[in-house]
Motif scaffolding. Structure first.
Motif, short mmCIF file in Angstrom:
data_model
loop_
_atom_site.label_atom_id
_atom_site.label_comp_id
_atom_site.label_asym_id
_atom_site.label_seq_id
_atom_site.Cartn_x
_atom_site.Cartn_y
_atom_site.Cartn_z
N VAL B 147 0.84 -1.21 0.00
CA VAL B 147 0.00 0.00 0.00
C VAL B 147 0.88 1.26 0.00
O VAL B 147 0.64 2.20 -0.76
N MET B 148 1.92 1.26 0.83
CA MET B 148 2.79 2.45 0.91
C MET B 148 3.54 2.67 -0.40
O MET B 148 3.72 3.81 -0.83
N LEU B 149 3.99 1.57 -1.04
CA LEU B 149 4.67 1.71 -2.33
C LEU B 149 3.72 2.28 -3.38
O LEU B 149 4.12 3.07 -4.24
N TYR B 150 2.45 1.90 -3.29
CA TYR B 150 1.45 2.45 -4.21
C TYR B 150 1.34 3.97 -4.02
O TYR B 150 1.31 4.72 -4.99
N PHE B 151 1.33 4.41 -2.76
CA PHE B 151 1.21 5.85 -2.51
C PHE B 151 2.51 6.60 -2.81
O PHE B 151 2.49 7.82 -2.99
N GLY B 153 4.23 5.61 -5.47
CA GLY B 153 4.27 5.51 -6.93
C GLY B 153 3.03 6.10 -7.58
O GLY B 153 2.79 7.32 -7.49
N PRO B 154 2.24 5.23 -8.23
CA PRO B 154 1.09 5.75 -9.01
C PRO B 154 0.05 6.48 -8.17
O PRO B 154 -0.58 7.43 -8.66
N GLY B 155 -0.12 6.08 -6.90
CA GLY B 155 -1.14 6.71 -6.06
C GLY B 155 -0.81 8.14 -5.67
O GLY B 155 -1.70 8.88 -5.21
N LYS B 157 -0.22 10.60 -7.47
CA LYS B 157 -0.82 11.61 -8.37
C LYS B 157 -2.01 12.32 -7.73
O LYS B 157 -2.31 13.47 -8.07
N MET B 158 -2.66 11.62 -6.82
CA MET B 158 -3.86 12.20 -6.21
C MET B 158 -3.56 13.47 -5.42
O MET B 158 -4.44 14.32 -5.24
N TRP B 159 -2.32 13.61 -4.95
CA TRP B 159 -1.96 14.78 -4.15
C TRP B 159 -2.25 16.08 -4.89
O TRP B 159 -2.70 17.07 -4.30
N LYS B 160 -2.02 16.07 -6.23
CA LYS B 160 -2.26 17.28 -7.03
C LYS B 160 -3.76 17.46 -7.30
O LYS B 160 -4.27 18.57 -7.28
N ALA B 161 -4.44 16.34 -7.57
CA ALA B 161 -5.86 16.42 -7.93
C ALA B 161 -6.75 16.68 -6.72
O ALA B 161 -7.68 17.47 -6.79
N ASN B 162 -6.46 15.97 -5.63
CA ASN B 162 -7.30 16.10 -4.44
C ASN B 162 -6.46 15.89 -3.18
O ASN B 162 -6.43 14.78 -2.62
N PRO B 163 -5.75 16.91 -2.74
CA PRO B 163 -4.81 16.74 -1.61
C PRO B 163 -5.49 16.29 -0.31
O PRO B 163 -4.89 15.50 0.43
N ASP B 164 -6.70 16.75 -0.06
CA ASP B 164 -7.38 16.35 1.19
C ASP B 164 -7.70 14.85 1.20
O ASP B 164 -7.53 14.17 2.20
N GLN B 165 -8.14 14.35 0.03
CA GLN B 165 -8.45 12.92 -0.06
C GLN B 165 -7.17 12.09 0.09
O GLN B 165 -7.16 11.05 0.76
N PHE B 166 -6.09 12.58 -0.53
CA PHE B 166 -4.80 11.87 -0.42
C PHE B 166 -4.34 11.83 1.05
O PHE B 166 -3.89 10.80 1.54
N THR B 167 -4.48 12.97 1.73
CA THR B 167 -4.08 13.04 3.15
C THR B 167 -4.90 12.05 3.98
O THR B 167 -4.35 11.37 4.86
N ASN B 168 -6.18 11.96 3.69
CA ASN B 168 -7.02 10.99 4.40
C ASN B 168 -6.54 9.56 4.16
O ASN B 168 -6.50 8.74 5.07
N ARG B 169 -6.17 9.28 2.91
CA ARG B 169 -5.72 7.92 2.59
C ARG B 169 -4.45 7.57 3.36
O ARG B 169 -4.29 6.44 3.83
N ILE B 170 -3.56 8.54 3.47
CA ILE B 170 -2.32 8.30 4.23
C ILE B 170 -2.66 8.11 5.72
O ILE B 170 -2.06 7.27 6.40
#
Lengths: 110, 194
Positions: B147-151, B153-155, B157-170
């Motif tokens: 999961v961490m490698l995904y975030f 790597g490809p995951g 990208k979400m930081w630019k599109a939706n930083p709040d959602q990315f922060t929640n995922r982390i």
């Protein structure tokens, strides 16, 4: 905890808790080197483990200030967990299938 | 149609759906490991004698230090995102992955030594429960690494599109990771010391 300045004020606490967890790990290993009697060794090890676990849950997992829905789901989990841990003790009292020891009749010598 | 309450909180629970979801998942994990701990107690109480000194305490203690350190780096990875510091987030997340891999490498050498000594699960009840508990825990570590490698790597990208959602995922990944650390905090004394 959503404000950036709020987070900054917690950074020191994260490092402190991390250091405290490492110290407690050292104490656990040191206590093991003392070769305490088994009941005391189990008590000491579990008390330290519970303390460490509580610190991780309260600070790193933010359980010290969570919403009531999360506390509710965890209380339910704790109840079932206690039931799960009680099962081994029920097996100790389970005597089904254990032969009943009847004292042999006294030999009269005839 | 957008999925609601990914970032904003639900008015009834006060939580984003993902947060409640990860906690319910962790509750099921408590029961999974709880069942195995319960099994351990039954086996140990029922055994006429229980082996001591079969495991390398220093290797186990070293792995405890590694996992605790990874918990600190994980929470710092999340805190860095909250402070909008992308560089530090990446650094801390990479450190977490590195520590997780270090843990697995140590575990590999530990397992390899047991295999060399023919101390397989069939050898004794102790080794059966040892391999079951640590093996399941190791799989959880591996899952966390993926999961961490995904975030990283490809995951990412979400930081630019939706930083709040990315922060929640982390944050949810962190909650899982701290739980894995918490399980080891109990596994170490139970298997290595007692």
């Amino acid at each position: 905890m959503s404000d950036s300045s709020d987070i900054k004020s917690h950074l020191g606490k994260y490092w402190m808790i991390g250091a405290a967890l490492l110290v407690f790990t050292g104490i656990t290993v040191a206590a093991n080197q003392l070769h305490l009697v088994v009941p005391l060794a189990i008590t000491v090890a579990l008390v330290i483990a519970i303390t460490k676990g509580s610190m991780v849950a309260a600070v790193f997992m933010h359980l010290s200030h969570e919403k009531k829905w999360i506390y509710g789901s965890l209380i339910l989990t704790v109840v079932f967990f206690i039931v799960l841990m009680t099962i081994p003790f029920l097996t100790i009292n389970d005597t089904i299938g254990t032969p009943i020891h009847v004292s042999a009749p006294e030999h009269t010598g005839h | 149609m957008d999925i609601p309450y990914i970032v904003e909180t639900r008015p009834d629970t006060g939580l984003a759906n993902g947060k409640l979801g990860i906690w319910l998942f962790l509750a099921s994990e408590v029961m999974l490991f709880g069942a195995l701990f319960s099994t351990y107690i039954i086996l140990r109480v029922g055994a006429p004698e229980w082996p001591h000194g079969e495991l390398n305490v220093w290797l186990g203690a070293g792995n405890t230090v590694i996992l605790i350190s990874s918990s600190v780096t994980m929470v710092m990875a999340w805190a860095s995102l909250k402070m909008k510091d992308w560089g530090k987030h990446r650094l801390y997340l990479m450190l977490t992955v590195g520590l997780a891999l270090f843990f697995l490498v140590n575990k590999y050498f530990e397992y390899a030594e047991h295999v060399r000594m023919h101390e397989l699960p069939s050898h004794s009840t102790f080794f059966a429960i040892y391999f079951t508990l640590t093996g399941l825990h190791g799989l959880h570590i591996l899952g966390g690494v993926v999961v961490m490698l995904y975030f990283l790597g490809p995951g990412a990208k979400m930081w630019k599109a939706n930083p709040d959602q990315f922060t929640n995922r982390i944050e949810y990944t962190g909650l899982y990771w701290h739980f894995v650390d918490l399980v080891w905090i109990f596994l170490f004394p139970v298997l290595y010391l007692l």
